[in-house]
Design a protein around this motif. Structure first.
Motif, PDB file in Angstrom:
ATOM      1  N   ALA A 216       0.848  -1.196   0.000  1.00  0.00           N
ATOM      2  CA  ALA A 216       0.000   0.000   0.000  1.00  0.00           C
ATOM      3  C   ALA A 216       0.879   1.240   0.000  1.00  0.00           C
ATOM      4  CB  ALA A 216      -0.915  -0.012   1.219  1.00  0.00           C
ATOM      5  N   GLY A 217       1.965   1.192   0.801  1.00  0.00           N
ATOM      6  CA  GLY A 217       2.887   2.322   0.817  1.00  0.00           C
ATOM      7  C   GLY A 217       3.535   2.526  -0.537  1.00  0.00           C
ATOM      8  N   PHE A 218       3.906   1.428  -1.204  1.00  0.00           N
ATOM      9  CA  PHE A 218       4.579   1.527  -2.510  1.00  0.00           C
ATOM     10  C   PHE A 218       3.714   2.205  -3.562  1.00  0.00           C
ATOM     11  CE2 PHE A 218       7.510  -2.237  -1.575  1.00  0.00           C
ATOM     12  CZ  PHE A 218       8.515  -1.367  -1.210  1.00  0.00           C
ATOM     13  N   ILE A 219       2.393   1.908  -3.532  1.00  0.00           N
ATOM     14  CA  ILE A 219       1.571   2.507  -4.577  1.00  0.00           C
ATOM     15  C   ILE A 219       1.115   3.909  -4.204  1.00  0.00           C
ATOM     16  CG2 ILE A 219       0.786   0.322  -5.566  1.00  0.00           C
ATOM     17  CD1 ILE A 219      -1.823   0.701  -4.082  1.00  0.00           C
ATOM     18  N   GLY A 220       1.714   4.477  -3.182  1.00  0.00           N
ATOM     19  CA  GLY A 220       1.514   5.897  -2.932  1.00  0.00           C
ATOM     20  C   GLY A 220       0.450   6.235  -1.909  1.00  0.00           C
ATOM     21  N   ILE A 221       0.010   5.232  -1.122  1.00  0.00           N
ATOM     22  CA  ILE A 221      -0.972   5.537  -0.084  1.00  0.00           C
ATOM     23  C   ILE A 221      -0.229   5.972   1.177  1.00  0.00           C
ATOM     24  CG2 ILE A 221      -2.737   4.537   1.412  1.00  0.00           C
ATOM     25  CD1 ILE A 221      -3.365   2.603  -0.867  1.00  0.00           C
ATOM     26  N   ASP A 222      -0.665   7.079   1.754  1.00  0.00           N
ATOM     27  CA  ASP A 222      -0.071   7.502   3.022  1.00  0.00           C
ATOM     28  C   ASP A 222      -0.666   6.631   4.125  1.00  0.00           C
ATOM     29  OD1 ASP A 222       0.775   8.686   5.322  1.00  0.00           O
ATOM     30  OD2 ASP A 222       0.655  10.721   4.515  1.00  0.00           O
ATOM     31  N   VAL A 223       0.092   5.558   4.472  1.00  0.00           N
ATOM     32  CA  VAL A 223      -0.428   4.539   5.386  1.00  0.00           C
ATOM     33  C   VAL A 223      -0.805   5.150   6.729  1.00  0.00           C
ATOM     34  CG1 VAL A 223       0.212   2.499   6.679  1.00  0.00           C
ATOM     35  CG2 VAL A 223       0.870   2.712   4.295  1.00  0.00           C
ATOM     36  N   HIS A 224       0.126   5.935   7.281  1.00  0.00           N
ATOM     37  CA  HIS A 224      -0.097   6.473   8.613  1.00  0.00           C
ATOM     38  C   HIS A 224      -1.337   7.360   8.630  1.00  0.00           C
ATOM     39  CE1 HIS A 224       0.766   7.986  12.561  1.00  0.00           C
ATOM     40  NE2 HIS A 224       0.765   9.224  12.124  1.00  0.00           N
ATOM     41  N   ARG A 225      -1.456   8.218   7.596  1.00  0.00           N
ATOM     42  CA  ARG A 225      -2.577   9.146   7.607  1.00  0.00           C
ATOM     43  C   ARG A 225      -3.910   8.414   7.413  1.00  0.00           C
ATOM     44  NH1 ARG A 225      -2.753  14.225   3.670  1.00  0.00           N
ATOM     45  NH2 ARG A 225      -0.830  14.846   4.713  1.00  0.00           N
ATOM     46  N   SER A 226      -3.919   7.374   6.572  1.00  0.00           N
ATOM     47  CA  SER A 226      -5.171   6.645   6.376  1.00  0.00           C
ATOM     48  C   SER A 226      -5.630   6.001   7.678  1.00  0.00           C
ATOM     49  CB  SER A 226      -4.990   5.538   5.335  1.00  0.00           C
ATOM     50  OG  SER A 226      -4.344   6.022   4.218  1.00  0.00           O
ATOM     51  N   ARG A 227      -4.676   5.383   8.398  1.00  0.00           N
ATOM     52  CA  ARG A 227      -5.055   4.738   9.656  1.00  0.00           C
ATOM     53  C   ARG A 227      -5.538   5.764  10.658  1.00  0.00           C
ATOM     54  NH1 ARG A 227      -0.560   0.466  11.439  1.00  0.00           N
ATOM     55  NH2 ARG A 227      -1.470  -1.352  10.476  1.00  0.00           N
ATOM     56  N   LEU A 228      -4.819   6.891  10.716  1.00  0.00           N
ATOM     57  CA  LEU A 228      -5.196   7.941  11.654  1.00  0.00           C
ATOM     58  C   LEU A 228      -6.615   8.412  11.343  1.00  0.00           C
ATOM     59  CD1 LEU A 228      -4.121   9.561  14.001  1.00  0.00           C
ATOM     60  CD2 LEU A 228      -3.387  11.311  12.410  1.00  0.00           C
ATOM     61  N   ALA A 229      -6.894   8.595  10.040  1.00  0.00           N
ATOM     62  CA  ALA A 229      -8.227   9.055   9.652  1.00  0.00           C
ATOM     63  C   ALA A 229      -9.279   8.048  10.088  1.00  0.00           C
ATOM     64  CB  ALA A 229      -8.293   9.269   8.146  1.00  0.00           C
ATOM     65  N   ALA A 230      -8.982   6.741   9.903  1.00  0.00           N
ATOM     66  CA  ALA A 230      -9.947   5.721  10.314  1.00  0.00           C
ATOM     67  C   ALA A 230     -10.182   5.785  11.819  1.00  0.00           C
ATOM     68  CB  ALA A 230      -9.449   4.335   9.921  1.00  0.00           C
ATOM     69  N   LEU A 231      -9.092   5.973  12.574  1.00  0.00           N
ATOM     70  CA  LEU A 231      -9.214   6.047  14.036  1.00  0.00           C
ATOM     71  C   LEU A 231     -10.064   7.243  14.445  1.00  0.00           C
ATOM     72  CD1 LEU A 231      -8.216   4.671  16.617  1.00  0.00           C
ATOM     73  CD2 LEU A 231      -6.295   6.228  16.629  1.00  0.00           C
ATOM     74  N   VAL A 232      -9.826   8.392  13.777  1.00  0.00           N
ATOM     75  CA  VAL A 232     -10.578   9.604  14.115  1.00  0.00           C
ATOM     76  C   VAL A 232     -12.056   9.414  13.790  1.00  0.00           C
ATOM     77  CG1 VAL A 232     -10.915  12.010  13.491  1.00  0.00           C
ATOM     78  CG2 VAL A 232      -8.625  11.153  13.911  1.00  0.00           C
ATOM     79  N   ILE A 233     -12.347   8.827  12.630  1.00  0.00           N
ATOM     80  CA  ILE A 233     -13.753   8.632  12.265  1.00  0.00           C
ATOM     81  C   ILE A 233     -14.442   7.706  13.253  1.00  0.00           C
ATOM     82  CG2 ILE A 233     -15.280   7.652  10.523  1.00  0.00           C
ATOM     83  CD1 ILE A 233     -13.153   8.558   8.472  1.00  0.00           C
TER      84      ILE A 233
END
Lengths: 338, 288
Positions: A216-233
């Motif tokens: 996921a990181g290789f194809i350009g997804i900001d892993v940390h930010r996606s997880r953080l967003a999920a946690l916040v939601i």
């Protein structure tokens, strides 16, 4: 699977398809829930309303677990934050702005989740994340238990149900059925938002992170930010559910932040079905029925709950939703083959 | 002040007695066992049934604890055979929830057998008084628990790091596939360690029985503290768990001295700090 089904649909057009059946079921369930005040007494109505709130809260937890692959054992703490915000605001006399209070509860949940996520997500995953969240919610519980202005161990009681004022109209939510319908409407709004988030690009990104964090990181997804967003939601959903729960129960106690509340969404999700949007909701209602049916039997309740969970884990890992879908698929396939 | 710290150290060692078995099962199977607290409680109830409200002597207490440890250990083997061994290859979250389900079963069985009311058991004669150390009154039962904690730690540490069977267990934990190739009976070794872990839970329940109020909520309190201990010390690391138990005792003592209005809060703060400073625990994660 779904594409082959779709092809077959276009060729033979069988009368029944899985999405068709499931949508009908969801519509029927919604109608039943809306008609609940006419069908049951107030005690049962209270139970159904509570289950609905807990179901929404569990859907939020499952967004974090099934989509982002993070198992939080401290979601009860976020629920408690929302509930206490709502309880304190209503007791302070701001109840005509109840919609804003609910939003504030969601905001508080989201803010705390973000603070936890900023510190914890980079350093911990898996079991460590589970234990960290578990002890943070215990920390909150102990602090609440000894804070006198928030009622110490007795919590805040006598929370009145609010009268909403929307500028032009005033909506009286003080009676049981009207507040119940308010729960239904807000559940629909929150679930709609969650559905939209999980079934769009954001949900896809989270799934990619859960399946393989490195790729996921290789194809350009900001892993940390996606997880953080999920946690916040998921924190916002928990806070929102807590804020709606407080006037419904009319009392909030530190036990809301306890381990029981935090593990509830896990049990609901597992029983209802992992990787399924409606799974936690189904699980919540099935658990409600089990608990209601065994409420007078000391000890048997735990044994039945434990046995069902074990059976699900050992034999039906896809839960109720997964097994149901598999069953319908088999039945419709056989029909199509004939 | 000395009194406070002796009390906290007693709590720390009591928690270590529970955490020892917890860290053992994590070391061999990578499981965070939610059922551990429930089996600890089962050990306490079994012992209380064996000895009644007034134990005859220290040896009766120790003997009854060992007996209930044995029973709980056998139950652990049953759990391992029917539940844990079936879930070795699936996602770790399933295992976590499976142990939670076992915990529910165990708590339900306890509630059905012994009911909901509170029991309490007096310390045996010889441990019911106190001694005076440096002008401070110290209950001798506290000294007994501290002694038991140290003894259990020394025995476990010796068995794991110095004995033949302990080294085999470490080998199985580090690389089960390789040790199978070398002719070690891996599944048997796993079974032995899991049995030992549950037996430790039962033993701890028996030893800590006096001066506790025995109720079906007893397991939760100790379970959470034991979780914190093994996370701070490094999962699967018995020495880490021992050091972490002492650190927790010191933190708890400071809490009582400086923040008496918020009992039990500093421990969680300390744990969060430790976890952020050393994400893998003070002594690092280890496979036994």
């Amino acid at each position: 699977m779904s594409s082959s089904l779709a092809e077959r649909d276009s060729r033979r057009k069988p009368a029944l398809t899985r999405p068709g059946i499931n949508n009908t079921l969801i519509a029927l369930a919604t109608l039943t829930l809306l008609a609940m005040p006419f069908l049951t007494n107030s005690g049962l109505l209270y139970l159904v309303g509570t289950t609905l709130v807990l179901g929404v809260y569990s859907v939020g937890w499952n967004l974090l677990f099934s989509w982002a692959g993070l198992a939080s054992f401290g979601s009860g703490g976020l629920f408690a934050i929302g509930a206490y915000v709502s309880a304190a605001a209503i007791r302070a006399g701001y109840d005509q702005f109840f919609l804003l209070i609910v939003l504030a509860g969601a905001g508080a949940g989201a803010l705390v989740a973000m603070l936890v996520g900023l510190v914890a997500l980079r350093r911990t995953t898996g079991i460590f994340f589970a234990i960290l969240t578990l002890s943070l919610s215990e920390l909150l519980r102990h602090t609440l238990m000894h804070t006198r202005s928030l009622g110490s161990e007795d919590g805040l009681s006598n929370i009145t149900r609010p009268v909403l004022s929307l500028g032009v109209v005033e909506i009286d939510l003080t009676s049981g059925p009207t507040y119940y319908w308010f729960i239904c409407v807000s559940a629909a709004v929150i679930l709609g938002l969650c559905w939209w988030l999980t079934h769009g690009p954001f949900g896809r990104r989270l799934l990619a992170v859960r399946h393989d964090i490195e790729r996921a990181g290789f194809i350009g997804i900001d892993v940390h930010r996606s997880r953080l967003a999920a946690l916040v939601i998921s924190g916002a959903v928990a806070g929102c559910a807590g804020a709606i729960y407080a006037p419904w129960a009319q009392i909030v106690t530190p036990e809301l932040s306890g381990m029981v509340r935090s593990t509830q969404p896990i049990l609901f999700t597992l029983l209802g079905g992992l990787q399924s949007f409606w799974g936690p909701m189904i699980g919540a209602f099935v658990f409600m029925v089990i608990e209601y049916a065994t409420r007078t039997l000391v000890g048997i309740q735990e044994i039945i709950t434990g046995a069902i969970l074990l059976a699900v884990i050992l034999a039906f890992r896809a839960g109720i939703a997964g097994s149901w879908n598999a069953l319908i698929d088999r039945l419709t396939e056989r029909r199509a083959d004939k | 002040m000395l009194f406070t710290f002796i009390n906290s150290l007693t709590l720390g060692m009591a928690v270590f007695l529970v955490a020892a078995g917890l860290t053992l099962i994590f070391g061999i199977m990578r499981i965070l066992n939610f059922a551990h607290g429930a089996f600890f409680m089962l050990g306490a109830y079994l012992t209380s049934t064996l000895i009644g409200d007034m134990p005859g002597s220290i040896w009766v207490l120790i003997g009854a604890s060992m007996l209930s440890g044995l029973v709980v250990g056998v139950l652990g083997l049953v759990v391992q055979h029917f539940v844990l061994s079936k879930l070795e290859d699936v996602d770790e979250h399933f295992m976590l929830i499976a142990t939670y389900a076992v915990m529910l079963l165990c708590v339900g069985a306890i509630k059905m057998t012994w009911g909901l009311e509170f029991h309490s058991v007096d310390p045996p004669p010889g441990l019911d008084l106190g001694v005076v150390i440096f002008g401070t009154f110290v209950p001798s039962f506290s000294l007994f628990i501290i002694g038991a904690g140290v003894a259990v730690f020394l025995v476990l540490d010796h068995v794991i790091h110095c004995s033949w069977s302990g080294k085999l267990a470490v080998a199985i934990a580090r690389d089960g596939w390789m040790s199978n190739l070398m002719g070690v009976n891996g599944p048997l070794g796993v079974r032995m360690v899991v049995g030992a872990s549950f037996a430790l839970a039962g033993l701890a329940g028996g030893l800590l029985l006096p001066n506790q109020t025995l109720s079906p909520a007893l397991g939760d309190t100790f379970l959470l503290m034991a979780f914190i201990t093994i996370v701070i010390g490094g999962l699967g690391n018995i020495r880490g768990a021992f050091i972490a138990a002492i650190i927790l005792a010191v933190i708890d003592g400071l809490n009582i001295l400086f923040l008496p209005g918020f009992p039990g809060v500093l421990i969680y703060v300390g744990m969060v700090t430790c976890l952020l400073l050393w994400p893998n625990g003070i002594l690092g994660e280890s496979r036994l």
